[in-house]
Design a protein around this motif. Structure first.
Motif, PDB file in Angstrom:
ATOM      1  N   LEU A   3     -13.423  34.190 181.445  1.00 32.33           N
ATOM      2  CA  LEU A   3     -13.952  35.017 180.194  1.00 32.33           C
ATOM      3  C   LEU A   3     -13.489  35.592 178.837  1.00 32.33           C
ATOM      4  CD1 LEU A   3     -17.301  37.081 180.807  1.00 32.33           C
ATOM      5  CD2 LEU A   3     -14.975  39.039 181.801  1.00 32.33           C
ATOM      6  N   TYR A   4     -14.372  34.928 178.097  1.00 32.63           N
ATOM      7  CA  TYR A   4     -13.340  35.333 176.717  1.00 32.63           C
ATOM      8  C   TYR A   4     -14.227  36.484 175.664  1.00 32.63           C
ATOM      9  CZ  TYR A   4     -10.226  31.599 177.851  1.00 32.63           C
ATOM     10  OH  TYR A   4      -9.937  30.928 178.490  1.00 32.63           O
ATOM     11  N   PHE A   5     -13.377  37.697 175.025  1.00 36.26           N
ATOM     12  CA  PHE A   5     -13.999  37.810 173.856  1.00 36.26           C
ATOM     13  C   PHE A   5     -13.525  38.180 172.399  1.00 36.26           C
ATOM     14  CE2 PHE A   5     -13.271  40.210 177.618  1.00 36.26           C
ATOM     15  CZ  PHE A   5     -14.847  40.937 178.389  1.00 36.26           C
ATOM     16  N   GLN A  19     -19.566  42.855 175.721  1.00 33.39           N
ATOM     17  CA  GLN A  19     -19.831  41.857 177.251  1.00 33.39           C
ATOM     18  C   GLN A  19     -18.969  40.547 176.948  1.00 33.39           C
ATOM     19  OE1 GLN A  19     -23.905  40.872 178.408  1.00 33.39           O
ATOM     20  NE2 GLN A  19     -23.632  43.325 177.621  1.00 33.39           N
ATOM     21  N   GLY A  20     -18.336  39.734 177.826  1.00 36.58           N
ATOM     22  CA  GLY A  20     -17.597  38.667 177.084  1.00 36.58           C
ATOM     23  C   GLY A  20     -18.918  37.924 178.017  1.00 36.58           C
ATOM     24  N   THR A  21     -17.703  36.330 177.189  1.00 39.36           N
ATOM     25  CA  THR A  21     -18.581  34.967 177.073  1.00 39.36           C
ATOM     26  C   THR A  21     -17.938  34.077 178.625  1.00 39.36           C
ATOM     27  OG1 THR A  21     -19.791  35.478 174.909  1.00 39.36           O
ATOM     28  CG2 THR A  21     -19.414  33.031 175.963  1.00 39.36           C
ATOM     29  N   GLU A  22     -18.488  33.614 179.200  1.00 40.40           N
ATOM     30  CA  GLU A  22     -17.566  32.464 180.545  1.00 40.40           C
ATOM     31  C   GLU A  22     -17.939  30.978 179.025  1.00 40.40           C
ATOM     32  OE1 GLU A  22     -19.531  32.438 183.239  1.00 40.40           O
ATOM     33  OE2 GLU A  22     -18.727  34.014 184.856  1.00 40.40           O
ATOM     34  N   ASP A  60      -8.919  36.816 175.542  1.00 39.76           N
ATOM     35  CA  ASP A  60      -8.387  36.763 177.023  1.00 39.76           C
ATOM     36  C   ASP A  60      -9.181  37.807 177.866  1.00 39.76           C
ATOM     37  OD1 ASP A  60      -6.689  38.537 177.449  1.00 39.76           O
ATOM     38  OD2 ASP A  60      -5.629  36.909 178.559  1.00 39.76           O
ATOM     39  N   GLU A  61      -9.291  37.719 179.293  1.00 41.85           N
ATOM     40  CA  GLU A  61     -10.178  38.291 180.088  1.00 41.85           C
ATOM     41  C   GLU A  61      -9.352  39.563 180.048  1.00 41.85           C
ATOM     42  OE1 GLU A  61     -11.304  37.648 184.199  1.00 41.85           O
ATOM     43  OE2 GLU A  61     -11.649  35.559 183.267  1.00 41.85           O
TER      44      GLU A  61
END
Length: 77
Positions: A3-5, A19-22, A60-61
């Protein structure tokens, strides 16, 4: 998948995504980051002030920086 932001420093879209994006990999996250930057840079560069800076950071997460793209306007002389 990791998961990244995205985080943007200045302008209309400034802030960190809630919200993160995978993405499959760091490389896939990098490709998306550069795609987003290319879409935004025309407007960003038009509004950039002298001696100003704009940046996008991929987190990163754990919300630690992975990549950064910077646009810097410098007065020389």
């Amino acid at each position: 998948m990791p998961l990244y932001f995205f985080q943007i420093s200045h302008g209309r879209y400034a802030g960190t995504s809630d919200q993160g994006t995978e993405f499959e990999s760091r490389d896939a996250a990098w490709r998306e980051m550069t795609r987003i930057c290319s879409d935004l840079l025309r407007g960003v560069s038009r509004n950039l002030k002298q001696n100003g800076e704009w940046q996008m950071v991929l987190l990163d997460e754990a919300r630690k920086p992975v990549f950064r793209i910077r646009l810097v306007a410098e007065s020389i002389g």
